[in-house]
Scaffold this motif. Sequence first.
Motif, PDB file in Angstrom:
ATOM      1  N   PHE A 280       0.839  -1.294  -0.005  1.00 51.68           N
ATOM      2  CA  PHE A 280      -0.121   0.127  -0.036  1.00 51.68           C
ATOM      3  C   PHE A 280       0.931   1.234   0.104  1.00 51.68           C
ATOM      4  O   PHE A 280       0.719   2.060  -0.931  1.00 51.68           O
ATOM      5  CB  PHE A 280      -0.827   0.144   1.228  1.00 51.68           C
ATOM      6  CG  PHE A 280      -1.763   0.982   1.451  1.00 51.68           C
ATOM      7  CD1 PHE A 280      -3.078   1.294   0.457  1.00 51.68           C
ATOM      8  CD2 PHE A 280      -1.622   2.067   2.233  1.00 51.68           C
ATOM      9  CE1 PHE A 280      -3.783   2.399   0.521  1.00 51.68           C
ATOM     10  CE2 PHE A 280      -2.449   3.209   2.176  1.00 51.68           C
ATOM     11  CZ  PHE A 280      -3.531   3.495   1.367  1.00 51.68           C
ATOM     12  N   ARG A 281       1.768   1.420   0.880  1.00 49.73           N
ATOM     13  CA  ARG A 281       2.637   2.631   0.963  1.00 49.73           C
ATOM     14  C   ARG A 281       3.369   2.782  -0.141  1.00 49.73           C
ATOM     15  O   ARG A 281       3.611   3.856  -0.793  1.00 49.73           O
ATOM     16  CB  ARG A 281       3.405   2.627   2.472  1.00 49.73           C
ATOM     17  CG  ARG A 281       2.187   3.167   3.527  1.00 49.73           C
ATOM     18  CD  ARG A 281       3.016   3.109   4.875  1.00 49.73           C
ATOM     19  NE  ARG A 281       2.142   3.741   5.780  1.00 49.73           N
ATOM     20  CZ  ARG A 281       1.741   3.073   6.812  1.00 49.73           C
ATOM     21  NH1 ARG A 281       2.146   1.603   6.870  1.00 49.73           N
ATOM     22  NH2 ARG A 281       1.006   3.454   7.687  1.00 49.73           N
ATOM     23  N   PRO A 282       3.928   1.611  -0.592  1.00 46.60           N
ATOM     24  CA  PRO A 282       4.761   2.012  -1.887  1.00 46.60           C
ATOM     25  C   PRO A 282       3.925   2.408  -3.067  1.00 46.60           C
ATOM     26  O   PRO A 282       4.601   3.324  -3.880  1.00 46.60           O
ATOM     27  CB  PRO A 282       5.479   0.646  -2.223  1.00 46.60           C
ATOM     28  CG  PRO A 282       5.744   0.114  -0.929  1.00 46.60           C
ATOM     29  CD  PRO A 282       4.360   0.412  -0.118  1.00 46.60           C
ATOM     30  N   VAL A 283       2.927   1.794  -3.208  1.00 45.58           N
ATOM     31  CA  VAL A 283       2.059   2.248  -4.343  1.00 45.58           C
ATOM     32  C   VAL A 283       1.527   3.479  -4.276  1.00 45.58           C
ATOM     33  O   VAL A 283       1.403   4.291  -5.206  1.00 45.58           O
ATOM     34  CB  VAL A 283       0.791   1.114  -4.239  1.00 45.58           C
ATOM     35  CG1 VAL A 283      -0.315   1.743  -5.232  1.00 45.58           C
ATOM     36  CG2 VAL A 283       1.138  -0.154  -4.840  1.00 45.58           C
ATOM     37  N   CYS A 284       0.997   4.007  -2.894  1.00 47.93           N
ATOM     38  CA  CYS A 284       0.708   5.431  -2.616  1.00 47.93           C
ATOM     39  C   CYS A 284       1.888   6.427  -3.228  1.00 47.93           C
ATOM     40  O   CYS A 284       1.617   7.647  -3.511  1.00 47.93           O
ATOM     41  CB  CYS A 284       0.369   5.520  -1.339  1.00 47.93           C
ATOM     42  SG  CYS A 284      -1.220   5.171  -0.893  1.00 47.93           S
ATOM     43  N   LEU A 285       3.036   6.094  -2.851  1.00 47.89           N
ATOM     44  CA  LEU A 285       4.272   6.887  -3.235  1.00 47.89           C
ATOM     45  C   LEU A 285       4.309   6.993  -4.802  1.00 47.89           C
ATOM     46  O   LEU A 285       4.671   8.109  -5.227  1.00 47.89           O
ATOM     47  CB  LEU A 285       5.545   6.434  -2.650  1.00 47.89           C
ATOM     48  CG  LEU A 285       6.647   7.147  -2.980  1.00 47.89           C
ATOM     49  CD1 LEU A 285       6.578   8.466  -2.489  1.00 47.89           C
ATOM     50  CD2 LEU A 285       7.803   6.321  -2.522  1.00 47.89           C
ATOM     51  N   LEU A 286       4.341   5.926  -5.421  1.00 51.02           N
ATOM     52  CA  LEU A 286       4.371   5.612  -6.829  1.00 51.02           C
ATOM     53  C   LEU A 286       3.411   6.543  -7.566  1.00 51.02           C
ATOM     54  O   LEU A 286       3.493   7.463  -8.446  1.00 51.02           O
ATOM     55  CB  LEU A 286       4.390   4.455  -7.471  1.00 51.02           C
ATOM     56  CG  LEU A 286       5.670   3.587  -7.075  1.00 51.02           C
ATOM     57  CD1 LEU A 286       5.409   2.154  -7.621  1.00 51.02           C
ATOM     58  CD2 LEU A 286       6.928   4.282  -7.832  1.00 51.02           C
ATOM     59  N   LEU A 287       2.066   6.367  -6.947  1.00 55.46           N
ATOM     60  CA  LEU A 287       0.837   7.213  -7.629  1.00 55.46           C
ATOM     61  C   LEU A 287       1.222   8.910  -7.009  1.00 55.46           C
ATOM     62  O   LEU A 287       0.679   9.617  -8.423  1.00 55.46           O
ATOM     63  CB  LEU A 287      -0.397   6.777  -6.992  1.00 55.46           C
ATOM     64  CG  LEU A 287      -0.848   5.400  -7.609  1.00 55.46           C
ATOM     65  CD1 LEU A 287      -1.921   4.832  -6.927  1.00 55.46           C
ATOM     66  CD2 LEU A 287      -1.088   5.759  -9.112  1.00 55.46           C
ATOM     67  N   LEU A 288       1.845   9.199  -6.073  1.00 55.68           N
ATOM     68  CA  LEU A 288       1.947  10.567  -5.819  1.00 55.68           C
ATOM     69  C   LEU A 288       2.786  11.305  -6.686  1.00 55.68           C
ATOM     70  O   LEU A 288       2.676  12.227  -7.162  1.00 55.68           O
ATOM     71  CB  LEU A 288       2.573  10.645  -4.218  1.00 55.68           C
ATOM     72  CG  LEU A 288       2.825  11.914  -3.846  1.00 55.68           C
ATOM     73  CD1 LEU A 288       1.954  12.910  -3.867  1.00 55.68           C
ATOM     74  CD2 LEU A 288       3.584  11.693  -2.484  1.00 55.68           C
ATOM     75  N   ILE A 289       3.961  10.336  -7.032  1.00 53.65           N
ATOM     76  CA  ILE A 289       5.094  10.785  -7.899  1.00 53.65           C
ATOM     77  C   ILE A 289       4.391  11.044  -9.376  1.00 53.65           C
ATOM     78  O   ILE A 289       4.544  12.120 -10.048  1.00 53.65           O
ATOM     79  CB  ILE A 289       6.136   9.945  -7.907  1.00 53.65           C
ATOM     80  CG1 ILE A 289       6.883   9.882  -6.654  1.00 53.65           C
ATOM     81  CG2 ILE A 289       7.145  10.410  -9.291  1.00 53.65           C
ATOM     82  CD1 ILE A 289       7.901   8.981  -6.597  1.00 53.65           C
ATOM     83  N   ASN A 290       3.494   9.937  -9.846  1.00 57.75           N
ATOM     84  CA  ASN A 290       2.798  10.167 -10.916  1.00 57.75           C
ATOM     85  C   ASN A 290       1.901  11.431 -11.231  1.00 57.75           C
ATOM     86  O   ASN A 290       1.913  12.152 -12.125  1.00 57.75           O
ATOM     87  CB  ASN A 290       1.921   8.862 -11.259  1.00 57.75           C
ATOM     88  CG  ASN A 290       1.695   8.310 -12.539  1.00 57.75           C
ATOM     89  OD1 ASN A 290       2.730   8.783 -13.369  1.00 57.75           O
ATOM     90  ND2 ASN A 290       0.909   7.501 -12.624  1.00 57.75           N
ATOM     91  N   LEU A 291       1.296  11.652  -9.960  1.00 55.94           N
ATOM     92  CA  LEU A 291       0.343  12.989  -9.869  1.00 55.94           C
ATOM     93  C   LEU A 291       1.047  14.146  -9.845  1.00 55.94           C
ATOM     94  O   LEU A 291       0.490  15.287 -10.342  1.00 55.94           O
ATOM     95  CB  LEU A 291      -0.610  12.723  -8.639  1.00 55.94           C
ATOM     96  CG  LEU A 291      -1.554  11.436  -8.933  1.00 55.94           C
ATOM     97  CD1 LEU A 291      -2.414  11.176  -7.646  1.00 55.94           C
ATOM     98  CD2 LEU A 291      -2.736  12.120 -10.026  1.00 55.94           C
ATOM     99  N   ILE A 292       2.287  14.283  -9.332  1.00 60.32           N
ATOM    100  CA  ILE A 292       3.187  15.586  -9.098  1.00 60.32           C
ATOM    101  C   ILE A 292       3.492  15.742 -10.730  1.00 60.32           C
ATOM    102  O   ILE A 292       3.484  16.822 -11.031  1.00 60.32           O
ATOM    103  CB  ILE A 292       4.264  15.289  -8.241  1.00 60.32           C
ATOM    104  CG1 ILE A 292       3.680  15.436  -6.758  1.00 60.32           C
ATOM    105  CG2 ILE A 292       5.329  16.129  -8.645  1.00 60.32           C
ATOM    106  CD1 ILE A 292       5.019  14.871  -5.893  1.00 60.32           C
ATOM    107  N   VAL A 293       3.838  14.781 -11.304  1.00 60.04           N
ATOM    108  CA  VAL A 293       4.303  14.900 -12.999  1.00 60.04           C
ATOM    109  C   VAL A 293       3.112  15.515 -13.650  1.00 60.04           C
ATOM    110  O   VAL A 293       3.094  16.462 -14.419  1.00 60.04           O
ATOM    111  CB  VAL A 293       4.794  13.730 -13.385  1.00 60.04           C
ATOM    112  CG1 VAL A 293       5.125  13.783 -14.953  1.00 60.04           C
ATOM    113  CG2 VAL A 293       6.131  13.248 -12.822  1.00 60.04           C
ATOM    114  N   ALA A 294       1.908  14.764 -13.392  1.00 53.14           N
ATOM    115  CA  ALA A 294       0.665  15.336 -14.065  1.00 53.14           C
ATOM    116  C   ALA A 294       0.524  16.862 -13.737  1.00 53.14           C
ATOM    117  O   ALA A 294       0.041  17.600 -14.620  1.00 53.14           O
ATOM    118  CB  ALA A 294      -0.462  14.346 -13.612  1.00 53.14           C
ATOM    119  N   ALA A 295       0.377  17.094 -12.509  1.00 49.36           N
ATOM    120  CA  ALA A 295      -0.039  18.492 -12.277  1.00 49.36           C
ATOM    121  C   ALA A 295       1.259  19.478 -12.606  1.00 49.36           C
ATOM    122  O   ALA A 295       0.791  20.564 -13.175  1.00 49.36           O
ATOM    123  CB  ALA A 295       0.125  18.595 -10.592  1.00 49.36           C
TER     124      ALA A 295
END
Length: 135
Positions: free
Chosen positions: A81-96
């Motif tokens: 869960f936490r590694p997935v949340c971190l990867l999705l957070l990075i993905n969303l930072i790039v998207a933003a």
Amino acid sequence: MALFDKLGNYKNFGLLIIRVGLGIMFIYHGYPKLGGGPKMWAQLGSSTKYVGIHFWPVVWGLLSAAVETFGGFLLIIGLAFRPVCLLLLINLIVAAAMHLATGGGLEEAAHAIEDAVVFAGLIFVGPGRLSVDKK
């Protein structure tokens, strides 16, 4: 308020609702990108230039689509869960960053920023007891 006093007993159920809802939506958005092939991956991966990464756009695009799709599934079941949340957070930072840099402004970047804030918080909260990673 008396009506909501007992809801604190259902925090794990609340986390399950968040995980399932977000997971379904990330699978919904990620799967077409994953199946889009190298042309779509290159287009998606070129967004990394807005955070200073100018190489391997196809690889970054494939990884982004995979994180959205498989990350959504892992969110639902609560595994890694936490590694997935971190990867999705990075993905969303790039998207933003992409939305802000291409002139879309806060209006277009808002959804990515909102999801990024949720994933940043979930990294600290964890998946809850109703998950494969239960603690």
